[in-house]
Design a protein around this motif. Structure first.
Motif, PDB file in Angstrom:
ATOM      1  N   THR A 125       0.863  -1.173   0.000  1.00 18.25           N
ATOM      2  CA  THR A 125       0.000   0.000   0.000  1.00 18.25           C
ATOM      3  C   THR A 125       0.902   1.226   0.000  1.00 18.25           C
ATOM      4  O   THR A 125       2.122   1.085  -0.065  1.00 18.25           O
ATOM      5  CB  THR A 125      -0.969  -0.052   1.203  1.00 18.25           C
ATOM      6  OG1 THR A 125      -1.886   1.019   1.116  1.00 18.25           O
ATOM      7  CG2 THR A 125      -0.249  -0.031   2.524  1.00 18.25           C
ATOM      8  N   SER A 135      -3.666   3.888   5.398  1.00 21.10           N
ATOM      9  CA  SER A 135      -3.996   2.517   5.010  1.00 21.10           C
ATOM     10  C   SER A 135      -4.390   1.660   6.201  1.00 21.10           C
ATOM     11  O   SER A 135      -5.274   0.813   6.092  1.00 21.10           O
ATOM     12  CB  SER A 135      -2.803   1.856   4.307  1.00 21.10           C
ATOM     13  OG  SER A 135      -2.458   2.560   3.151  1.00 21.10           O
ATOM     14  N   ASP A 193      -7.988   2.368   6.949  1.00 19.10           N
ATOM     15  CA  ASP A 193      -8.858   1.993   5.834  1.00 19.10           C
ATOM     16  C   ASP A 193      -8.920   0.476   5.652  1.00 19.10           C
ATOM     17  O   ASP A 193      -9.986  -0.077   5.368  1.00 19.10           O
ATOM     18  CB  ASP A 193      -8.398   2.670   4.547  1.00 19.10           C
ATOM     19  CG  ASP A 193      -8.635   4.180   4.573  1.00 19.10           C
ATOM     20  OD1 ASP A 193      -9.300   4.666   5.506  1.00 19.10           O
ATOM     21  OD2 ASP A 193      -8.155   4.863   3.649  1.00 19.10           O
ATOM     22  N   ILE A 194      -7.786  -0.202   5.816  1.00 15.40           N
ATOM     23  CA  ILE A 194      -7.784  -1.661   5.728  1.00 15.40           C
ATOM     24  C   ILE A 194      -8.572  -2.251   6.894  1.00 15.40           C
ATOM     25  O   ILE A 194      -9.349  -3.189   6.708  1.00 15.40           O
ATOM     26  CB  ILE A 194      -6.346  -2.214   5.659  1.00 15.40           C
ATOM     27  CG1 ILE A 194      -5.719  -1.841   4.315  1.00 15.40           C
ATOM     28  CG2 ILE A 194      -6.333  -3.720   5.879  1.00 15.40           C
ATOM     29  CD1 ILE A 194      -4.229  -2.161   4.197  1.00 15.40           C
ATOM     30  N   TYR A 195      -8.414  -1.698   8.084  1.00 18.05           N
ATOM     31  CA  TYR A 195      -9.200  -2.151   9.239  1.00 18.05           C
ATOM     32  C   TYR A 195     -10.694  -2.090   8.903  1.00 18.05           C
ATOM     33  O   TYR A 195     -11.431  -3.059   9.093  1.00 18.05           O
ATOM     34  CB  TYR A 195      -8.898  -1.279  10.463  1.00 18.05           C
ATOM     35  CG  TYR A 195      -9.653  -1.692  11.700  1.00 18.05           C
ATOM     36  CD1 TYR A 195      -9.039  -2.431  12.691  1.00 18.05           C
ATOM     37  CD2 TYR A 195     -10.993  -1.344  11.879  1.00 18.05           C
ATOM     38  CE1 TYR A 195      -9.725  -2.817  13.837  1.00 18.05           C
ATOM     39  CE2 TYR A 195     -11.694  -1.731  13.005  1.00 18.05           C
ATOM     40  CZ  TYR A 195     -11.053  -2.468  13.976  1.00 18.05           C
ATOM     41  OH  TYR A 195     -11.755  -2.861  15.098  1.00 18.05           O
ATOM     42  N   ALA A 246     -12.164  -1.981   5.978  1.00 23.26           N
ATOM     43  CA  ALA A 246     -12.518  -2.922   4.902  1.00 23.26           C
ATOM     44  C   ALA A 246     -12.702  -4.329   5.466  1.00 23.26           C
ATOM     45  O   ALA A 246     -13.625  -5.045   5.063  1.00 23.26           O
ATOM     46  CB  ALA A 246     -11.447  -2.914   3.820  1.00 23.26           C
ATOM     47  N   LEU A 247     -11.861  -4.715   6.400  1.00 27.09           N
ATOM     48  CA  LEU A 247     -11.947  -6.058   6.974  1.00 27.09           C
ATOM     49  C   LEU A 247     -13.175  -6.224   7.852  1.00 27.09           C
ATOM     50  O   LEU A 247     -13.923  -7.188   7.700  1.00 27.09           O
ATOM     51  CB  LEU A 247     -10.678  -6.383   7.761  1.00 27.09           C
ATOM     52  CG  LEU A 247      -9.397  -6.507   6.930  1.00 27.09           C
ATOM     53  CD1 LEU A 247      -8.187  -6.618   7.845  1.00 27.09           C
ATOM     54  CD2 LEU A 247      -9.471  -7.669   5.968  1.00 27.09           C
ATOM     55  N   LEU A 282      -3.305  -6.653  11.870  1.00 27.28           N
ATOM     56  CA  LEU A 282      -2.803  -5.943  10.699  1.00 27.28           C
ATOM     57  C   LEU A 282      -1.552  -5.173  11.091  1.00 27.28           C
ATOM     58  O   LEU A 282      -1.537  -4.514  12.132  1.00 27.28           O
ATOM     59  CB  LEU A 282      -3.887  -4.973  10.206  1.00 27.28           C
ATOM     60  CG  LEU A 282      -3.491  -3.803   9.322  1.00 27.28           C
ATOM     61  CD1 LEU A 282      -2.990  -4.282   7.976  1.00 27.28           C
ATOM     62  CD2 LEU A 282      -4.676  -2.862   9.144  1.00 27.28           C
ATOM     63  N   ILE A 285      -1.614  -9.130   7.045  1.00 30.75           N
ATOM     64  CA  ILE A 285      -2.864  -9.382   7.769  1.00 30.75           C
ATOM     65  C   ILE A 285      -2.899 -10.860   8.133  1.00 30.75           C
ATOM     66  O   ILE A 285      -2.721 -11.717   7.255  1.00 30.75           O
ATOM     67  CB  ILE A 285      -4.099  -9.067   6.897  1.00 30.75           C
ATOM     68  CG1 ILE A 285      -4.125  -7.603   6.485  1.00 30.75           C
ATOM     69  CG2 ILE A 285      -5.391  -9.470   7.627  1.00 30.75           C
ATOM     70  CD1 ILE A 285      -5.109  -7.292   5.363  1.00 30.75           C
ATOM     71  N   LEU A 299     -10.426  -5.332   0.117  1.00 28.55           N
ATOM     72  CA  LEU A 299      -9.044  -4.854   0.203  1.00 28.55           C
ATOM     73  C   LEU A 299      -8.596  -4.210  -1.105  1.00 28.55           C
ATOM     74  O   LEU A 299      -7.956  -3.163  -1.107  1.00 28.55           O
ATOM     75  CB  LEU A 299      -8.097  -6.006   0.535  1.00 28.55           C
ATOM     76  CG  LEU A 299      -8.090  -6.497   1.959  1.00 28.55           C
ATOM     77  CD1 LEU A 299      -7.193  -7.712   2.098  1.00 28.55           C
ATOM     78  CD2 LEU A 299      -7.657  -5.403   2.913  1.00 28.55           C
ATOM     79  N   VAL A 351      -9.634  -0.627  -1.450  1.00 34.96           N
ATOM     80  CA  VAL A 351      -9.027   0.413  -0.611  1.00 34.96           C
ATOM     81  C   VAL A 351      -8.121   1.245  -1.516  1.00 34.96           C
ATOM     82  O   VAL A 351      -7.234   0.716  -2.189  1.00 34.96           O
ATOM     83  CB  VAL A 351      -8.232  -0.213   0.568  1.00 34.96           C
ATOM     84  CG1 VAL A 351      -7.457   0.855   1.326  1.00 34.96           C
ATOM     85  CG2 VAL A 351      -9.181  -0.957   1.495  1.00 34.96           C
ATOM     86  N   VAL A 374      -4.261   0.655  -1.561  1.00 37.82           N
ATOM     87  CA  VAL A 374      -3.684  -0.664  -1.816  1.00 37.82           C
ATOM     88  C   VAL A 374      -3.190  -0.737  -3.263  1.00 37.82           C
ATOM     89  O   VAL A 374      -3.937  -0.495  -4.201  1.00 37.82           O
ATOM     90  CB  VAL A 374      -4.694  -1.797  -1.507  1.00 37.82           C
ATOM     91  CG1 VAL A 374      -4.174  -3.142  -1.995  1.00 37.82           C
ATOM     92  CG2 VAL A 374      -4.959  -1.845  -0.004  1.00 37.82           C
TER      93      VAL A 374
END
Length: 164
Positions: free
Chosen positions: A25, A30, A33-35, A37-38, A49, A88, A102, A105, A108
């Motif tokens: 990423t 990130s 944002d990844i948190y 998304a998951l 993560l 992750i 993911l 995002v 990414v």
């Protein structure tokens, strides 16, 4: 321009019942944002993560909702040590449940691996830093599937609910 390159194979442990996703990423936001998304992909997911910051303080940033998986992600990120790489570790969900989220995002760049198999990350190191060249996911094939293997594959996918 000249320089040297050193290659390293970093083993990423994947315990039974856990999947790992490794990608790249490009921005400090990130992690949040990844948190998001998951946790919005599937309500049962437990994950950790870690993200290797590539500039500024150059910290390993982390988050998640499971302390053991967070610790595993941070340790793997330390061993890989490549800028803008994220790791992750997850359980109670499959990569198929989260990969599209993911990939959506904005930060990414790529996904290198999403697996429960034994995993090795091929890392290149230069005078500037480290980067992921690719991964070795699982083992070398032993042959080509036959009719019985096809039937077993189809039955397995129906057994776990991914086909009707």
């Amino acid at each position: 321009m000249s320089g040297t390159i050193r290659l390293e194979v970093v083993r990423v442990d994947v315990p039974e019942g856990v999947n790992v996703i490794i990608g790249q990423t490009h921005f400090i936001k990130s992690v949040e944002d990844i948190y998001e998304a998951l946790v919005t992909s599937t309500p049962t997911i437990k994950f950790g993560l870690a993200f290797c910051e590539a500039s500024g303080k150059r910290l390993i940033r982390y988050d998640g909702n499971d302390e053991e998986l967070i610790k595993m992600a941070v340790e793997a990120a330390k061993r890989i040590g490549a800028g803008h790489t994220f790791v992750i570790y997850m359980r109670n969900a499959w990569p198929i449940n989260v990969l599209n989220a993911l990939k959506s995002v904005q930060e990414v760049v790529t996904i290198h691996a999403a697996t429960a198999n034994p995993l090795q990350v091929i890392v290149a190191e230069t005078d500037q830093g480290r980067g992921v060249l690719g991964v070795v996911d699982g083992y070398t094939p032993l042959g080509v599937e036959g009719d019985k293997d096809k039937e077993e594959r189809k039955e397995f996918l129906r057994k776990i609910g991914y086909k009707r």
